[in-house]
Scaffold this motif. Sequence first.
Motif, mmCIF file in Angstrom:
data_model
loop_
_atom_site.group_PDB
_atom_site.id
_atom_site.type_symbol
_atom_site.label_atom_id
_atom_site.label_comp_id
_atom_site.label_asym_id
_atom_site.label_seq_id
_atom_site.Cartn_x
_atom_site.Cartn_y
_atom_site.Cartn_z
ATOM 1 N N VAL A 175 55.885 5.628 72.617
ATOM 2 C CA VAL A 175 55.494 6.339 73.833
ATOM 3 C C VAL A 175 54.008 6.123 74.058
ATOM 4 C CG1 VAL A 175 55.371 8.566 75.002
ATOM 5 C CG2 VAL A 175 57.299 8.057 73.474
ATOM 6 N N LEU A 176 53.650 5.647 75.259
ATOM 7 C CA LEU A 176 52.265 5.328 75.582
ATOM 8 C C LEU A 176 51.707 6.317 76.595
ATOM 9 C CD1 LEU A 176 52.620 1.465 76.093
ATOM 10 C CD2 LEU A 176 51.997 2.688 73.992
ATOM 11 N N ASP A 177 50.525 6.812 76.306
ATOM 12 C CA ASP A 177 49.764 7.592 77.284
ATOM 13 C C ASP A 177 48.731 6.673 77.916
ATOM 14 O OD1 ASP A 177 50.862 10.278 77.053
ATOM 15 O OD2 ASP A 177 50.077 10.251 75.016
ATOM 16 N N CYS A 178 48.861 6.441 79.215
ATOM 17 C CA CYS A 178 48.001 5.497 79.935
ATOM 18 C C CYS A 178 47.143 6.258 80.953
ATOM 19 C CB CYS A 178 48.844 4.453 80.659
ATOM 20 S SG CYS A 178 49.956 3.536 79.579
ATOM 21 N N THR A 179 45.886 5.841 81.081
ATOM 22 C CA THR A 179 44.981 6.513 82.015
ATOM 23 C C THR A 179 44.152 5.492 82.782
ATOM 24 O OG1 THR A 179 44.782 8.371 80.467
ATOM 25 C CG2 THR A 179 43.211 8.292 82.285
ATOM 26 N N ALA A 180 44.186 5.622 84.095
ATOM 27 C CA ALA A 180 43.301 4.845 84.971
ATOM 28 C C ALA A 180 42.191 5.771 85.461
ATOM 29 C CB ALA A 180 44.086 4.287 86.153
ATOM 30 N N TYR A 181 40.966 5.254 85.508
ATOM 31 C CA TYR A 181 39.816 6.073 85.896
ATOM 32 C C TYR A 181 39.221 5.581 87.211
ATOM 33 C CZ TYR A 181 40.068 7.827 81.118
ATOM 34 O OH TYR A 181 40.493 8.401 79.936
ATOM 35 N N GLY A 182 38.821 6.518 88.063
ATOM 36 C CA GLY A 182 38.157 6.212 89.313
ATOM 37 C C GLY A 182 36.956 7.110 89.486
ATOM 38 N N ASN A 266 47.522 -7.056 79.415
ATOM 39 C CA ASN A 266 48.032 -7.257 80.777
ATOM 40 C C ASN A 266 47.743 -6.118 81.748
ATOM 41 O OD1 ASN A 266 49.925 -9.809 81.132
ATOM 42 N ND2 ASN A 266 50.154 -9.096 79.021
ATOM 43 N N VAL A 267 47.203 -5.018 81.273
ATOM 44 C CA VAL A 267 46.921 -3.901 82.176
ATOM 45 C C VAL A 267 45.448 -3.521 82.093
ATOM 46 C CG1 VAL A 267 49.278 -3.001 82.055
ATOM 47 C CG2 VAL A 267 47.559 -2.156 80.436
ATOM 48 N N GLN A 268 44.965 -2.839 83.129
ATOM 49 C CA GLN A 268 43.560 -2.431 83.181
ATOM 50 C C GLN A 268 43.339 -1.008 82.673
ATOM 51 O OE1 GLN A 268 41.203 -4.719 84.089
ATOM 52 N NE2 GLN A 268 43.028 -6.046 84.074
ATOM 53 N N CYS A 269 44.378 -0.226 82.643
ATOM 54 C CA CYS A 269 44.224 1.170 82.250
ATOM 55 C C CYS A 269 44.015 1.298 80.740
ATOM 56 C CB CYS A 269 45.445 1.985 82.673
ATOM 57 S SG CYS A 269 46.992 1.398 81.945
ATOM 58 N N GLU A 270 43.571 2.461 80.340
ATOM 59 C CA GLU A 270 43.456 2.789 78.920
ATOM 60 C C GLU A 270 44.855 3.091 78.381
ATOM 61 O OE1 GLU A 270 40.314 5.639 77.043
ATOM 62 O OE2 GLU A 270 42.078 6.856 77.554
#
Length: 354
Positions: A175-182, A266-270
Motif C-alpha cells: 500500500v502506497l501513500d502518495c503526495t503531490a505538492y503545489g 515514473n511518477v513525480q509525486c512523493e
Amino acid sequence: MWNEKLYDVAVALLKQLIATPSLSREEDGTAQVISDFLTAMDIPHERHLNNVWAVNKHFDPAKRNILLNSHHDTVKPNPQYTRDPFSPDVEDGKLFGLGSNDAGGCLVSLIATFLHFYHRTDLEYNFVLAATAEEEISGANGIESILDKLPAIDFAVVGEPTLTQLAIAEKGLMVLDCTAYGKAGHAAREEGENALYKALPDITWFRDFRFPKESETLGPVKMSVTVINTSNKAHNVVPADCSFVVDVRATDQYTLEELLEIIRANVQCEVKPRSMRMRPSFIPMEHPFVQAGITLGKTWYGSPTTSDQALIPATSVKMGPGDSARSHTADEFIYLEEIKAGIDSYIRILEMIQ
C-alpha cells in the motif's frame, strides 16, 4: 486415531471455536480453547500472546520441519447476518457460524492432521502446528511474532479455504501513500499551484501502466488508486497538497523493492510504502507436495488474496477446506463433508512425501 474419529474431534473443536468470539486482537478466548484442547490430548504446547503451537512427540532436531498453520481470529460479523454468528448450528450438512469457513474448518483439519502424525516415530519430517492470531488484519502479533520461537521452517502448509485445491502462488500487497505538492491560493484568482491537478498525471499513470513481466499463475501486477484527499476544508482555496492511496498487488515476478523502484522512476509525486511485509509467494510445480496433490487429482492456481503465507519466510502452499467466496459473508458456513475432505487431503498428501 482413525480418520472418522479425527473428523469427530475436529468438528467438536470447531463448534467450540465458533461459540467463542475471536475478533482480531481479541482472540484470547479461542487461544485458550485450543490450549485446553491440546492439554486434553496430552500434547505439550506453548503460547505467546494469542498464538499457540506444538511439535510432534518424537521431534528430532536433525530433521526438516513442516509447519501446519492457520488462524483462529475472525472479522466482525457481516451486518446482514440473519443467524447468531456465534451459534454453531448444523443444517443440511452445513455448519454455520462466524469463522466456520475462514478459517476454522482449515484450522481444525490441520489440527486433526497433526494428531494423525503426532505419535509417529518413522517420520521423515517433523511437524510444527501453529494456530495463530491477527491474520485478518495482518497484525504484528500474529504469525510474525512467533517465527523466531518456532523451529526453523523448511516448508509450510497454510490453511485457507481453497476447496482443498492447491494455491501454488499468492499475490503480495504493498500500500502506497502518495503526495503531490503545489501552492495554496484563492480559487477566484489566477494564483497558487493546484496540487490536485499535479497529481492527475500520476494517478493516470497508475491506472494505465502495465509491468512488462507477467506471472504464469498470478497474471499481471495490479495497481489501483483507491483514496484521494486534499487538506482543504474550504471550496475556495486552491489545494497545496493532494494525497492518494495506491493498492499494489504484487506477483512472483517482482520483489516489492523492484516494484517501488519502477514506480518512483515514473511518477513525480512523493511515494511512501506503508509496509514491505506482505510479499508474494510461490512454490515450484516440481515440489513434492504439489506433485503429490496433482497425483490425487488436485488442481492448482494462483490466489489473488493475501494471507499469513506472505509473512512466512519459507516455501509454502495455501490449501484447505471451504470456499473463499464464503469468507466474510453473512451466515457463513462450511460443509461438514468439506472438513472430511480437508483432513483426508492433508493426510494423504503428507503421507506421500514422508
